[in-house]
Design a protein around this motif. Structure first.
Motif, PDB file in Angstrom:
ATOM      1  N   ARG A  12       0.846  -1.194   0.000  1.00 13.57           N
ATOM      2  CA  ARG A  12       0.000   0.000   0.000  1.00 13.57           C
ATOM      3  C   ARG A  12       0.881   1.244   0.000  1.00 13.57           C
ATOM      4  O   ARG A  12       1.741   1.414   0.871  1.00 13.57           O
ATOM      5  CB  ARG A  12      -0.916  -0.011   1.225  1.00 13.57           C
ATOM      6  CG  ARG A  12      -1.880   1.169   1.270  1.00 13.57           C
ATOM      7  CD  ARG A  12      -2.749   1.129   2.509  1.00 13.57           C
ATOM      8  NE  ARG A  12      -3.610   2.318   2.565  1.00 13.57           N
ATOM      9  CZ  ARG A  12      -4.411   2.609   3.586  1.00 13.57           C
ATOM     10  NH1 ARG A  12      -4.453   1.798   4.643  1.00 13.57           N
ATOM     11  NH2 ARG A  12      -5.151   3.691   3.546  1.00 13.57           N
ATOM     12  N   THR A  13       0.631   2.117  -0.971  1.00 16.73           N
ATOM     13  CA  THR A  13       1.438   3.328  -1.098  1.00 16.73           C
ATOM     14  C   THR A  13       0.622   4.598  -0.883  1.00 16.73           C
ATOM     15  O   THR A  13       1.190   5.672  -0.677  1.00 16.73           O
ATOM     16  CB  THR A  13       2.089   3.389  -2.486  1.00 16.73           C
ATOM     17  OG1 THR A  13       1.072   3.297  -3.496  1.00 16.73           O
ATOM     18  CG2 THR A  13       3.066   2.224  -2.666  1.00 16.73           C
ATOM     19  N   GLU A  14      -0.706   4.497  -0.943  1.00 15.22           N
ATOM     20  CA  GLU A  14      -1.573   5.654  -0.740  1.00 15.22           C
ATOM     21  C   GLU A  14      -2.276   5.534   0.607  1.00 15.22           C
ATOM     22  O   GLU A  14      -2.722   4.448   0.981  1.00 15.22           O
ATOM     23  CB  GLU A  14      -2.624   5.760  -1.852  1.00 15.22           C
ATOM     24  CG  GLU A  14      -2.048   6.111  -3.216  1.00 15.22           C
ATOM     25  CD  GLU A  14      -3.143   6.305  -4.245  1.00 15.22           C
ATOM     26  OE1 GLU A  14      -3.076   7.303  -4.984  1.00 15.22           O
ATOM     27  OE2 GLU A  14      -4.073   5.478  -4.301  1.00 15.22           O
ATOM     28  N   PHE A  15      -2.369   6.655   1.306  1.00 15.15           N
ATOM     29  CA  PHE A  15      -2.965   6.629   2.640  1.00 15.15           C
ATOM     30  C   PHE A  15      -4.010   7.730   2.762  1.00 15.15           C
ATOM     31  O   PHE A  15      -4.187   8.562   1.875  1.00 15.15           O
ATOM     32  CB  PHE A  15      -1.876   6.770   3.703  1.00 15.15           C
ATOM     33  CG  PHE A  15      -0.827   5.693   3.621  1.00 15.15           C
ATOM     34  CD1 PHE A  15      -1.021   4.483   4.258  1.00 15.15           C
ATOM     35  CD2 PHE A  15       0.336   5.890   2.884  1.00 15.15           C
ATOM     36  CE1 PHE A  15      -0.075   3.476   4.178  1.00 15.15           C
ATOM     37  CE2 PHE A  15       1.294   4.888   2.799  1.00 15.15           C
ATOM     38  CZ  PHE A  15       1.086   3.685   3.442  1.00 15.15           C
ATOM     39  N   GLY A  16      -4.697   7.737   3.896  1.00 10.68           N
ATOM     40  CA  GLY A  16      -5.763   8.708   4.110  1.00 10.68           C
ATOM     41  C   GLY A  16      -7.124   8.081   3.905  1.00 10.68           C
ATOM     42  O   GLY A  16      -7.256   6.968   3.368  1.00 10.68           O
ATOM     43  N   ALA A  19      -8.131   7.291   0.175  1.00 10.00           N
ATOM     44  CA  ALA A  19      -7.477   6.099  -0.358  1.00 10.00           C
ATOM     45  C   ALA A  19      -8.086   4.830   0.228  1.00 10.00           C
ATOM     46  O   ALA A  19      -8.290   3.836  -0.479  1.00 10.00           O
ATOM     47  CB  ALA A  19      -5.977   6.158  -0.050  1.00 10.00           C
ATOM     48  N   ARG A  22     -11.353   4.043  -1.465  1.00  9.61           N
ATOM     49  CA  ARG A  22     -11.142   3.473  -2.803  1.00  9.61           C
ATOM     50  C   ARG A  22     -10.759   2.001  -2.706  1.00  9.61           C
ATOM     51  O   ARG A  22     -11.202   1.177  -3.522  1.00  9.61           O
ATOM     52  CB  ARG A  22     -10.064   4.266  -3.554  1.00  9.61           C
ATOM     53  CG  ARG A  22     -10.518   5.637  -4.019  1.00  9.61           C
ATOM     54  CD  ARG A  22      -9.542   6.240  -5.009  1.00  9.61           C
ATOM     55  NE  ARG A  22      -8.256   6.537  -4.389  1.00  9.61           N
ATOM     56  CZ  ARG A  22      -7.985   7.681  -3.758  1.00  9.61           C
ATOM     57  NH1 ARG A  22      -8.919   8.614  -3.640  1.00  9.61           N
ATOM     58  NH2 ARG A  22      -6.782   7.903  -3.240  1.00  9.61           N
TER      59      ARG A  22
END
Length: 229
Positions: A12-16, A19, A22
């Motif tokens: 996993r590279t996207e956080f928040g 994200a 999604r």
């Protein structure tokens, strides 16, 4: 415990929150693996396969995560579930290695029927033990079949498999078989407790109806007496 199920995890590279939403819309689950002094590893897991693995693995499910081609044994520690949709929103794992001892809480399953006029109270639903990460018991079964009132089953009486060590207090009460109390006795105890606590007893519908019938009968008797004078 059966062999850990193998699951291919995505890094996993996207956080928040955006994200995470999604990820869930794609029927996947965000997760993080902690442990062994390493930095937390954030991954994305396939939703359906992961949910089925957790269901089959019980409270302490052990998964074999394939992270960038390397296998990591991961012990389930926290499952966050949406309270309305009942889907998994996030998972926390602890990294373990084969042969390593871990501390876990194992569920207690009570089976059988105790003797007549008894009440079975499961005083503790889990018990803390130490076991090998790849041999964690799914549950401990306790039979109450035919047991009489006043029987107590303590932690030290649990049938632990080889390699599993009890960490809880040996005298920890697991199951208590008591004498079943009648409805009348229970009501009397509640009234006594309320009286001691200074709580006024609210009459039930049956008590109100009975009081009304008695009042009507008394009025009728009084009228009869006055007519005869």
């Amino acid at each position: 415990m059966s062999a850990p199920e193998k699951i291919v995890a995505e890094s996993r590279t996207e956080f928040g929150k955006g994200a995470a939403r999604r990820i869930r819309r794609d029927n996947k689950i965000p997760a993080v693996v902690y442990g062994h002094g390493n930095e937390p590893v954030h991954v994305i897991l396939p939703g359906h396969q992961t949910m089925m693995a957790l269901k089959h693995g019980g409270a302490n499910a052990l998964l074999a995560l394939d992270i960038d081609g390397s296998e990591q044994l991961a012990l389930t520690k926290d499952i966050q579930v949406d309270p309305i949709r009942r889907v998994i929103e996030h998972l926390d794992f602890v990294a373990v290695i084969r042969g390593e001892k871990v501390t876990v809480d194992v569920p207690i399953h009570v089976v059988g029927e105790a003797g007549p006029d008894t009440l079975v109270v499961n005083e503790n639903t889990v018990v803390s033990v130490e076991a090998e990460a790849t041999h964690i018991p799914e549950f401990f079964e306790v039979s109450v079949e035919g047991l009489p009132a006043a029987t107590q089953i303590l932690a030290k009486e649990l049938d632990l498999p080889s390699g599993t060590t009890l960490l809880a207090d040996e005298e920890l009460l697991i199951v208590n078989v008591t004498e079943q109390i009648s409805a009348e006795a229970l009501e009397a105890e509640l009234e006594e407790a309320e009286a001691e606590a200074g709580i006024e007893h609210d009459p039930s519908d049956d008590e109100i109806a009975e009081a009304q019938e008695e009042a009507i009968a008394e009025d009728a008797a009084a009228e009869g007496d006055s007519d005869s004078e």
